[in-house]
Write a protein that holds these residues in place. Structure first.
Motif, PDB file in Angstrom:
ATOM      1  N   VAL A  96      26.995  53.825  16.937  1.00  0.00           N
ATOM      2  CA  VAL A  96      26.736  53.122  15.364  1.00  0.00           C
ATOM      3  C   VAL A  96      25.401  53.663  14.742  1.00  0.00           C
ATOM      4  N   SER A  97      24.407  53.962  15.517  1.00  0.00           N
ATOM      5  CA  SER A  97      23.173  54.566  15.157  1.00  0.00           C
ATOM      6  C   SER A  97      23.491  55.935  14.660  1.00  0.00           C
TER       7      SER A  97
ATOM      8  N   LEU B 227      34.136  53.823  10.185  1.00  0.00           N
ATOM      9  CA  LEU B 227      33.625  52.570  10.733  1.00  0.00           C
ATOM     10  C   LEU B 227      35.009  51.918  11.672  1.00  0.00           C
TER      11      LEU B 227
ATOM     12  N   THR C  97      35.068  53.338  14.962  1.00  0.00           N
ATOM     13  CA  THR C  97      33.982  52.988  15.586  1.00  0.00           C
ATOM     14  C   THR C  97      33.944  51.480  16.209  1.00  0.00           C
ATOM     15  N   ALA C  98      34.582  50.664  15.614  1.00  0.00           N
ATOM     16  CA  ALA C  98      34.836  49.185  15.871  1.00  0.00           C
ATOM     17  C   ALA C  98      35.665  49.039  17.062  1.00  0.00           C
TER      18      ALA C  98
END
Length: 301
Positions: free
Chosen positions: A266-267, A285, A288-289
């Motif tokens: 996430v970073s 997003l 990534t989730a």
């Protein structure tokens, strides 16, 4: 019962400090992809980049290795050969493939692929060590890989080189998974600090030797920003995360520390947008989730 004591017997302050160290280590380690992208703007290649990274991190790891050499028991001949192999696979091959792949793909996709390392450990264990994979673990694997496919298909619009870059970074994750499996028994005997410092010294010799074999020595002369970024890569993105992760594992346990490490992808996604101008899309997003959900399920197991 004192509410300041957590379930692990730590005070809340001690637990939060350990958690903070774990998160910080994960963010710093993930930042190496950002630094690599910035270095590539100065037209250096992966061979030169990794040589500078290891040269700047070597003094710290060499000092730790000498300290452990004096205080620890002598290594057997078989241990020396194993450390040689682990250094070449875990820190030379894995890092080199990673930096090669970063030339072709976004830092967001790179970090997500590397984050699949626990799934590679599971798959290698199942294939070669005949360990059983439960239905819950298969579900976690499927969830994670769906997330990777989602981000990969989105990034594929950037050209065919995305396939090459993703393949190289996947090879990096597989190499590091092999390192984790092969180092398990040695970590228990030698300790993680001693093993890592020895392996990093081996890796440095390989990276620097590769540089002088494939590149002219004149390439050691670079603009000042290259040295500054390489110093950042070597100390803040390599040395610091290694020690921070070890401290975190010691304070809050490997399970909690690994879950805190989920902040890494996430970073990287948002740092890539902030420092490199890489777009953050709904596809990224969502992917990534899914990856984080799958790894979380796996870590719970």
């Amino acid at each position: 019962m004192d509410k300041s004591i957590t379930h692990g017997g730590l005070t809340r302050a001690a637990f939060l400090s350990g958690l903070g160290i774990a998160v910080g280590g994960s963010v710093l380690f993930s930042t190496k992809a950002i630094v690599a992208k910035l270095l590539y703007r100065y037209h250096i290649d992966a061979v030169t980049l990794i040589a500078f990274r290891m040269l700047f991190s070597l003094p710290v790891f060499a000092a730790v290795a000498l300290w452990k050499m004096r205080t620890g028991a002598p290594l057997s001949t078989s241990d020396r050969w194993r450390i040689l192999g682990l250094g070449l696979v875990g820190y030379y091959l894995s890092s080199f493939l990673d930096f090669l792949g970063l030339q072709y793909i976004s830092v967001g996709l790179e970090r997500l692929i590397l984050f699949l390392t626990p799934t590679f450990v599971l798959l290698i264990s199942s294939t070669f060590l005949k360990q059983h994979i439960s239905r819950k673990q298969w579900m976690a694997l499927l969830t994670s890989y769906c997330g990777i496919v989602l981000v990969f298909l989105h990034d594929l619009q950037g050209g065919r080189n995305v396939v090459l870059g993703a393949a190289l970074v996947t090879g990096s994750a597989a190499a590091y998974a092999a390192y984790l499996l092969l180092s398990g028994e040695m970590v228990k005997r030698l300790g993680s600090l001693r093993l890592v410092s020895y392996a990093m010294c081996v890796s440095t010799v390989a990276c620097v030797g590769q540089f002088f074999l494939l590149r002219p020595a004149e390439l050691l002369l670079q603009p000042l920003p290259v040295y500054a970024l390489s110093l950042t890569n070597g100390l803040l993105c390599t040395v610091a995360p290694v020690f921070m992760t070890m401290i975190a594992v010691e304070r809050i346990g490997a399970g909690t520390a690994s879950q805190a490490g989920m902040i890494g992808p996430v970073s990287t996604l948002f740092l890539g947008a902030l420092l490199l101008g890489e777009p953050v899309t709904s596809w990224q997003l969502g992917g990534t989730a899914l990856v984080l959900a799958g790894i979380y399920l796996l870590s719970k197991k």
